[in-house]
Design a protein around this motif. Sequence first.
Motif, PDB file in Angstrom:
ATOM      1  N   TYR A  13      12.018   3.804   8.373  1.00 55.71           N
ATOM      2  CA  TYR A  13      11.576   4.989   9.095  1.00 55.71           C
ATOM      3  C   TYR A  13      12.210   5.043  10.485  1.00 55.71           C
ATOM      4  O   TYR A  13      12.670   6.095  10.939  1.00 55.71           O
ATOM      5  N   GLU A  14      12.270   3.861  11.176  1.00 52.95           N
ATOM      6  CA  GLU A  14      12.882   3.822  12.502  1.00 52.95           C
ATOM      7  C   GLU A  14      14.375   4.121  12.417  1.00 52.95           C
ATOM      8  O   GLU A  14      14.944   4.785  13.295  1.00 52.95           O
ATOM      9  N   ALA A  15      15.014   3.649  11.336  1.00 51.55           N
ATOM     10  CA  ALA A  15      16.435   3.950  11.152  1.00 51.55           C
ATOM     11  C   ALA A  15      16.648   5.445  10.941  1.00 51.55           C
ATOM     12  O   ALA A  15      17.623   6.031  11.422  1.00 51.55           O
ATOM     13  N   HIS A  16      15.710   6.048  10.224  1.00 51.98           N
ATOM     14  CA  HIS A  16      15.793   7.494   9.995  1.00 51.98           C
ATOM     15  C   HIS A  16      15.671   8.254  11.318  1.00 51.98           C
ATOM     16  O   HIS A  16      16.434   9.192  11.588  1.00 51.98           O
ATOM     17  N   LEU A  17      14.739   7.817  12.175  1.00 53.17           N
ATOM     18  CA  LEU A  17      14.565   8.482  13.464  1.00 53.17           C
ATOM     19  C   LEU A  17      15.810   8.337  14.331  1.00 53.17           C
ATOM     20  O   LEU A  17      16.214   9.266  15.037  1.00 53.17           O
ATOM     21  N   ALA A  18      16.430   7.159  14.268  1.00 55.46           N
ATOM     22  CA  ALA A  18      17.616   6.917  15.082  1.00 55.46           C
ATOM     23  C   ALA A  18      18.794   7.773  14.637  1.00 55.46           C
ATOM     24  O   ALA A  18      19.705   8.052  15.426  1.00 55.46           O
ATOM     25  N   SER A  19      18.778   8.182  13.376  1.00 49.99           N
ATOM     26  CA  SER A  19      19.902   8.965  12.852  1.00 49.99           C
ATOM     27  C   SER A  19      19.830  10.437  13.244  1.00 49.99           C
ATOM     28  O   SER A  19      20.787  11.183  13.044  1.00 49.99           O
ATOM     29  N   ILE A  20      18.699  10.868  13.791  1.00 45.87           N
ATOM     30  CA  ILE A  20      18.539  12.279  14.149  1.00 45.87           C
ATOM     31  C   ILE A  20      19.285  12.563  15.444  1.00 45.87           C
ATOM     32  O   ILE A  20      19.125  11.855  16.441  1.00 45.87           O
ATOM     33  N   SER A  21      20.086  13.595  15.448  1.00 46.46           N
ATOM     34  CA  SER A  21      20.897  13.931  16.619  1.00 46.46           C
ATOM     35  C   SER A  21      20.031  14.469  17.748  1.00 46.46           C
ATOM     36  O   SER A  21      18.889  14.898  17.540  1.00 46.46           O
ATOM     37  N   ASP A  22      20.598  14.452  18.969  1.00 49.84           N
ATOM     38  CA  ASP A  22      19.870  14.970  20.127  1.00 49.84           C
ATOM     39  C   ASP A  22      19.541  16.453  19.952  1.00 49.84           C
ATOM     40  O   ASP A  22      18.457  16.912  20.333  1.00 49.84           O
ATOM     41  N   ALA A  23      20.479  17.207  19.379  1.00 46.12           N
ATOM     42  CA  ALA A  23      20.247  18.644  19.180  1.00 46.12           C
ATOM     43  C   ALA A  23      19.084  18.876  18.221  1.00 46.12           C
ATOM     44  O   ALA A  23      18.252  19.765  18.414  1.00 46.12           O
ATOM     45  N   GLU A  24      19.021  18.030  17.183  1.00 46.82           N
ATOM     46  CA  GLU A  24      17.939  18.173  16.215  1.00 46.82           C
ATOM     47  C   GLU A  24      16.603  17.808  16.849  1.00 46.82           C
ATOM     48  O   GLU A  24      15.589  18.467  16.617  1.00 46.82           O
ATOM     49  N   TRP A  25      16.600  16.737  17.685  1.00 50.58           N
ATOM     50  CA  TRP A  25      15.361  16.364  18.368  1.00 50.58           C
ATOM     51  C   TRP A  25      14.890  17.493  19.278  1.00 50.58           C
ATOM     52  O   TRP A  25      13.697  17.805  19.352  1.00 50.58           O
TER      53      TRP A  25
END
Length: 414
Positions: free
Chosen positions: A11-23
């Motif tokens: 789950y943490e790896a998934h969060l890290a993969s999200i781009s700044d624009a998506e966040w």
Amino acid sequence: MTYQEGSREEYEAHLASISDAEWKRRTQDAVWFSKDPPRLGPDPPLTFHKNFTAIQPKRYVVGDFLAEGEVSCFFGEPGATKGTIAVDIACHVAAGLPWMGRTAGGHLDPWERKALGKESMPAGVLYIALERSTQVQRRVEAFTDEHGIQEPLDLAIWSGPLDLVGSERDDILSAVYAHERAQEEDEEGEGSYREVRLVVIDTLARAFGSGSDSGGEETAAVARKFERVLRFRPDLHILVVHHTPIGDDSRLRGHGNLLAAFDQTVRVRKHKVGSTATVMKDNDTAEEGKARFAYALKSRVIHVAKDGKETTAPVVVPLPAEAVKHAMPKVSVKAAGPKASKSEQPLLDALEGLGGSATEADWRVAFDAARQDGLSPSAHRKRWSVGRPALEAKGLVQKDSEGRYRVTVTNVTE
């Protein structure tokens, strides 16, 4: 992905993969951090106002009444003549003859009307007679005799069965295309081929298969079938004949989904003198612009047997709208209570003429039907807009929990 779907590390790896624009996009709304975030799919196709195409005028099968791409419902009690008026409309469309002073048949563009010298052309009609199809045939023959029509009408009768609930087939479309192919392949009719413009379903109650018109799922399925037919053939108008609840001809029988499925509803009533077809619902027409048609029936002999026995069928004869009025007893309030003014009394008379209880729409129709001679339309409308709340304030009329109005303290005199 959610925490419950995998390990904490995943789950943490998934969060890290999200781009700044998506966040940034996700954090614009705190709902993203709820326990049940929205499950978004692909962006749906949107049409913005700036991209709207030019609005096209409505095209009518019966002028300013029954439009292409819409569904209408003619409803009434048994014997109200709703089936007879449906056949009459169908025959006028198939013949290209004006109906009640309105054009009927296939649409013609302005240049075509000028070149042909006609307002409309005969159009194909599919009449789905789910009960008493031979009776429909007799009425069609009576119509052609009455109007002196020698050539066969481009009208086909199908007696079903039609199941709009249980069948996954597009049976209405199949029948429409079969009608058009048959006309196209008919050598004798070469050059007279016309596309179907009107489909009549008589009666709707017979099209529910093993279901019922009171079921929410069944009526929703019927509505979807109508939408599907018009999606493929937006040049059609579907006219449905339907019943009313026993003892109440003010509304359609069945689930509320039915009313939502119709662009237009027309209440058919038989009176002591003649019948009326009154538009109750019309999605594109203001209240004061809704049409009301009056007519009588005439018996026409269509066959004489060797023993002299006659076979007859009814034909519709138009009447002036004012020729058919509701029979309304006079109403006077008791002297001990508040009294209606002279301008309010016609409203009481109209409501009492409907049995003392009615919906606001039905009450208004009855009041309009009995408009006082010499009274201007604006004065008549003012009587309604001022008189109705005044009668409620005086306690002479009450609105119940179902939204129906009823006369309270009255003495009815013949």
